[in-house]
Design a protein around this motif. Structure first.
Motif, mmCIF file in Angstrom:
data_model
loop_
_atom_site.group_PDB
_atom_site.id
_atom_site.type_symbol
_atom_site.label_atom_id
_atom_site.label_comp_id
_atom_site.label_asym_id
_atom_site.label_seq_id
_atom_site.Cartn_x
_atom_site.Cartn_y
_atom_site.Cartn_z
ATOM 1 N N ASP A 21 0.723 -1.059 0.258
ATOM 2 C CA ASP A 21 0.045 -0.516 -0.486
ATOM 3 C C ASP A 21 0.802 0.890 0.713
ATOM 4 O O ASP A 21 0.451 2.399 -0.218
ATOM 5 C CB ASP A 21 -0.830 0.312 1.094
ATOM 6 C CG ASP A 21 -2.033 -1.200 1.081
ATOM 7 O OD1 ASP A 21 -2.552 -1.670 -0.427
ATOM 8 O OD2 ASP A 21 -2.567 -1.343 1.847
ATOM 9 N N LEU A 22 2.119 1.257 0.218
ATOM 10 C CA LEU A 22 2.829 2.286 0.503
ATOM 11 C C LEU A 22 3.801 2.635 -0.737
ATOM 12 O O LEU A 22 3.645 4.019 -0.639
ATOM 13 C CB LEU A 22 4.289 2.632 2.100
ATOM 14 C CG LEU A 22 3.033 2.504 3.435
ATOM 15 C CD1 LEU A 22 4.506 2.046 4.258
ATOM 16 C CD2 LEU A 22 3.271 3.905 3.581
ATOM 17 N N LEU A 23 4.132 1.110 -1.674
ATOM 18 C CA LEU A 23 4.308 1.360 -2.863
ATOM 19 C C LEU A 23 3.749 1.747 -3.807
ATOM 20 O O LEU A 23 4.451 2.723 -4.700
ATOM 21 C CB LEU A 23 4.894 -0.235 -3.038
ATOM 22 C CG LEU A 23 5.570 -0.102 -4.323
ATOM 23 C CD1 LEU A 23 7.217 0.970 -4.716
ATOM 24 C CD2 LEU A 23 6.255 -1.667 -4.754
ATOM 25 N N LEU A 24 2.718 1.801 -3.330
ATOM 26 C CA LEU A 24 1.536 1.414 -5.163
ATOM 27 C C LEU A 24 0.827 3.070 -4.728
ATOM 28 O O LEU A 24 0.623 3.437 -3.429
ATOM 29 C CB LEU A 24 0.788 0.303 -5.641
ATOM 30 C CG LEU A 24 1.518 -0.327 -5.467
ATOM 31 C CD1 LEU A 24 0.395 -2.157 -5.509
ATOM 32 C CD2 LEU A 24 2.287 -0.257 -7.372
ATOM 33 N N ASP A 25 -0.092 3.421 -5.534
ATOM 34 C CA ASP A 25 -0.888 4.503 -5.567
ATOM 35 C C ASP A 25 -1.877 3.931 -5.003
ATOM 36 O O ASP A 25 -2.057 3.048 -5.239
ATOM 37 C CB ASP A 25 -1.094 4.754 -6.941
ATOM 38 C CG ASP A 25 0.081 5.595 -7.314
ATOM 39 O OD1 ASP A 25 1.056 6.497 -7.197
ATOM 40 O OD2 ASP A 25 -0.106 5.762 -9.206
ATOM 41 N N PRO A 26 -2.665 5.006 -3.600
ATOM 42 C CA PRO A 26 -3.647 3.951 -3.215
ATOM 43 C C PRO A 26 -4.769 4.015 -4.126
ATOM 44 O O PRO A 26 -5.451 4.293 -4.775
ATOM 45 C CB PRO A 26 -4.220 5.857 -2.301
ATOM 46 C CG PRO A 26 -2.940 6.151 -2.591
ATOM 47 C CD PRO A 26 -2.435 5.957 -3.716
ATOM 48 N N GLY A 27 -5.681 2.805 -3.993
ATOM 49 C CA GLY A 27 -6.520 1.450 -4.572
ATOM 50 C C GLY A 27 -6.142 0.915 -5.705
ATOM 51 O O GLY A 27 -7.624 0.855 -6.094
ATOM 52 N N THR A 28 -4.888 1.155 -6.225
ATOM 53 C CA THR A 28 -4.376 0.908 -7.703
ATOM 54 C C THR A 28 -3.961 -0.333 -7.708
ATOM 55 O O THR A 28 -4.500 -1.533 -8.582
ATOM 56 C CB THR A 28 -4.044 1.338 -7.728
ATOM 57 O OG1 THR A 28 -2.504 1.112 -7.617
ATOM 58 C CG2 THR A 28 -4.177 2.316 -8.014
ATOM 59 N N PHE A 29 -4.077 -1.997 -6.460
ATOM 60 C CA PHE A 29 -3.486 -2.739 -6.323
ATOM 61 C C PHE A 29 -4.139 -3.774 -6.300
ATOM 62 O O PHE A 29 -5.491 -4.521 -6.197
ATOM 63 C CB PHE A 29 -2.907 -3.311 -4.907
ATOM 64 C CG PHE A 29 -2.200 -3.882 -4.377
ATOM 65 C CD1 PHE A 29 -0.828 -4.838 -5.649
ATOM 66 C CD2 PHE A 29 -2.510 -5.170 -3.685
ATOM 67 C CE1 PHE A 29 -1.328 -6.264 -5.444
ATOM 68 C CE2 PHE A 29 -1.871 -6.443 -3.365
ATOM 69 C CZ PHE A 29 -1.161 -6.947 -4.161
ATOM 70 N N GLN A 30 -4.005 -4.933 -7.714
ATOM 71 C CA GLN A 30 -4.407 -5.785 -8.084
ATOM 72 C C GLN A 30 -4.205 -7.319 -7.610
ATOM 73 O O GLN A 30 -3.261 -7.226 -8.424
ATOM 74 C CB GLN A 30 -4.608 -5.560 -9.693
ATOM 75 C CG GLN A 30 -5.914 -4.675 -10.186
ATOM 76 C CD GLN A 30 -7.341 -4.403 -9.276
ATOM 77 O OE1 GLN A 30 -7.530 -4.996 -10.037
ATOM 78 N NE2 GLN A 30 -6.732 -3.114 -8.986
ATOM 79 N N GLU A 31 -4.607 -7.836 -6.801
ATOM 80 C CA GLU A 31 -3.682 -8.857 -6.301
ATOM 81 C C GLU A 31 -3.823 -10.151 -7.203
ATOM 82 O O GLU A 31 -4.827 -10.186 -8.079
ATOM 83 C CB GLU A 31 -3.882 -9.142 -5.223
ATOM 84 C CG GLU A 31 -3.556 -10.341 -4.805
ATOM 85 C CD GLU A 31 -3.780 -10.744 -2.652
ATOM 86 O OE1 GLU A 31 -2.617 -11.695 -2.433
ATOM 87 O OE2 GLU A 31 -4.274 -9.022 -2.525
ATOM 88 N N VAL A 32 -3.060 -11.164 -7.798
ATOM 89 C CA VAL A 32 -3.139 -12.030 -7.956
ATOM 90 C C VAL A 32 -2.828 -13.362 -7.284
ATOM 91 O O VAL A 32 -2.305 -13.168 -6.307
ATOM 92 C CB VAL A 32 -2.460 -12.500 -9.617
ATOM 93 C CG1 VAL A 32 -2.821 -11.396 -10.394
ATOM 94 C CG2 VAL A 32 -1.248 -12.374 -8.890
#
Length: 534
Positions: A60-71
């Motif tokens: 969450d700290l690395l990526l822009d908020p709300g953009t993480f798409q997990e596989v």
């Protein structure tokens, strides 16, 4: 609805007479995802007690908020015995997927130390392979957040094979997409080779360590006693071994700097680094440069001040800041576009090139060339470091690495000689003779085989010895040698520099040259790959 345990959900889904609406099943699925994402509360508390964030907090700290798409969030290992048959947590100890950094796609995987200590097993490795394959296929940067205990012993050779798959993918992606390793906990044994294969390694003081064999094994074999941080901590690898490029005091700062680095890099080797709007005029005069660099070639000064003066807003990201300090390697921007700067540092060992400085600069030049980053080389070098240890350590071989890297580079290259440039080190620091596109010199430059004092002692040895006043004769001959062969315009008269420039115009000259070279193309002979010095 009340959140169910994973076992209750699995039993419900497996029941033969279960006929549930899609809405109900979707609600249960969302509950399952939420439960998996939350993880074990006690394990989270233990992680925080060590001063460490969880895998998902880091993502969450690395990526822009709300953009993480997990596989593959629901992936689990196969029951293999040895105490694992009743412990099959979802994710299998690694979180992976993609998101954005400043709106640009970035892939990431993060070891979850709360599950099996982040140890790598078959399913764990397969998830990492999946993320790496996607990153290469999409042509986007890959960031690994490392916090794991190595291979999962209970899974035997399949765990080791998983590492092999990671190493192979690291190598295939090398020079194709940026690969960044962030060490946020332990990384021991074979696991340490993956970060070593990537482009950049970040470490956090006190909480991250890297080593092939740990302190206990070293003590048993050699009798040496050392702590984990003393053996492979952030400062050791940033300042002594050169394994780590960056070291920070906390995870938040570290991950913010990773984000900044990504903004300076292209998505892949077929793209240019992103250009940004710049309020710092490209032709801004740098009058302070006239006072920064002493005319006396023996007096030291901090080359970082010069680098900051020519870059946009004085902003640079120095790579390997604490290792091989006699050469500076840094990323920054000129006129809104990323450049790589290589510069001798007179504050350390007078700016000479030695084994470590040659290795450091060579790898940086190769990195910039791989990712279409133009090179600016600021030269103030008295030569290569003399000494038995340097010769026996292979200064010829290591110095050739830097020579090879520059000769092989096809990106725009501009050299600026600030003060002195002597001997083979002058050639190696991207001189005209090895292919720099543009070469400039300041009006106090001295380009020669060696300094005037040494040259006079060699060339006029007999004349000095035969003189009635050897010292006076030597001083007179030194002046003559300087006047004839080392005056600031000697190289310009012979076309070895394109112009002798006003130091205050250095930024403007660089900006104009880089703008002209933006469309540079180079035709290379066909080959599988070169064979650079080892």
């Amino acid at each position: 609805m009340e959140t169910q345990t994973l076992e209750e959900l699995e039993e419900e889904f497996a029941a033969p007479d279960a006929v549930l609406s899609l809405r109900t099943r979707t609600a249960e699925l969302n509950g399952l995802h939420a439960t998996v994402a939350a993880g074990d509360a006690a394990a989270t508390e233990r992680q925080h007690a060590k001063g460490k964030l969880t895998a998902r907090e880091r993502v969450d700290l690395l990526l822009d908020p709300g953009t993480f798409q997990e596989v593959e969030q629901l992936r689990r290992h196969r029951a293999t015995g040895f105490g694992l048959e009743d412990r099959r947590p979802h994710t299998d100890g690694v979180v992976g997927g993609w998101g954005t950094v400043e709106g640009r796609t970035v892939f990431v995987y993060a070891h979850d130390f709360r599950i099996f200590g982040g140890a790598l097993g078959e399913a764990h490795a397969a998830k990492i392979h999946k993320v790496m394959d996607l990153a290469l296929a999409a042509g986007a940067p890959l960031v690994s957040l490392n916090d794991g205990a190595g291979a999962r012993i209970q899974e035997g050779v399949t765990a080791l094979a998983g590492y092999g798959g990671i190493f192979q993918r690291n190598t295939r992606a090398s020079g194709v997409i940026p690969q960044i390793s962030v060490m946020l906990g332990p990384c021991a044994g074979g696991a340490a080779y993956s970060p070593a294969l990537t482009d950049f390694v970040f470490m956090v003081r006190e909480t991250s360590q890297m080593f092939i064999t740990g302190p206990d094994v070293i003590q048993a074999v050699t009798g040496e006693q050392v702590t984990q941080n003393g053996l492979g901590g952030a400062d050791v690898h940033a300042g002594t071994s050169g394994v780590a490029h960056f070291a920070y005091d906390d995870e938040e700062t570290c991950l913010e700097e990773v984000r900044h680095l990504i903004t300076l890099l292209p998505a892949n080797s077929t793209e240019e680094p992103p250009a940004v709007a710049c309020d710092d005029p490209a032709d801004r005069p740098g009058d302070t440069l006239l006072d920064l660099v002493p005319a006396d070639p023996q007096r030291p000064y901090d080359m970082r001040h010069v680098v900051r003066e020519v870059l946009d807003d004085g902003d640079l990201m120095e790579v390997h800041e604490h290792w091989a300090g006699n050469v500076i390697c840094a990323l920054g921007r000129i006129d809104g576009r990323t450049v790589g700067v290589v510069a001798n540092q007179p504050m350390v060992l007078a700016g000479v090139l030695d084994i470590h400085a040659s290795e450091k600069a060579a790898r940086f030049v190769q990195l910039c060339d791989a990712f279409n980053i133009p090179l600016v080389t600021l030269v103030d070098v008295p030569g290569f470091l003399p000494g038995v240890d340097q010769e026996h350590g292979g200064i010829i071989r290591h110095g050739a690495k830097l020579l090879y890297a520059y000769c092989n580079a096809t990106v725009p290259r501009i050299q600026v000689i600030l003060r002195k440039a002597y001997g083979g080190a002058y050639i190696v620091m991207d001189s005209r003779s090895i292919g720099t596109d543009l070469s400039y010199a300041w009006p106090a430059n001295e380009i020669a085989v060696m300094g005037a004092e040494g040259a006079a002692n060699v060339v006029f040895r007999r004349q000095i010895a035969a003189s009635d006043d050897p010292e006076a004769t030597r001083q007179q001959l030194v002046k003559e040698y300087k006047a004839e062969l080392m005056h600031p315009y000697y190289a310009a008269e012979r076309g070895l520099v394109d112009d002798v420039i006003d130091p205050a115009r250095t930024r403007a000259v660089l900006a104009a040259g880089l703008a002209m070279l933006r469309t540079k193309t180079v035709a290379l002979p066909h080959r599988k790959h070169g064979n650079q010095p080892a």
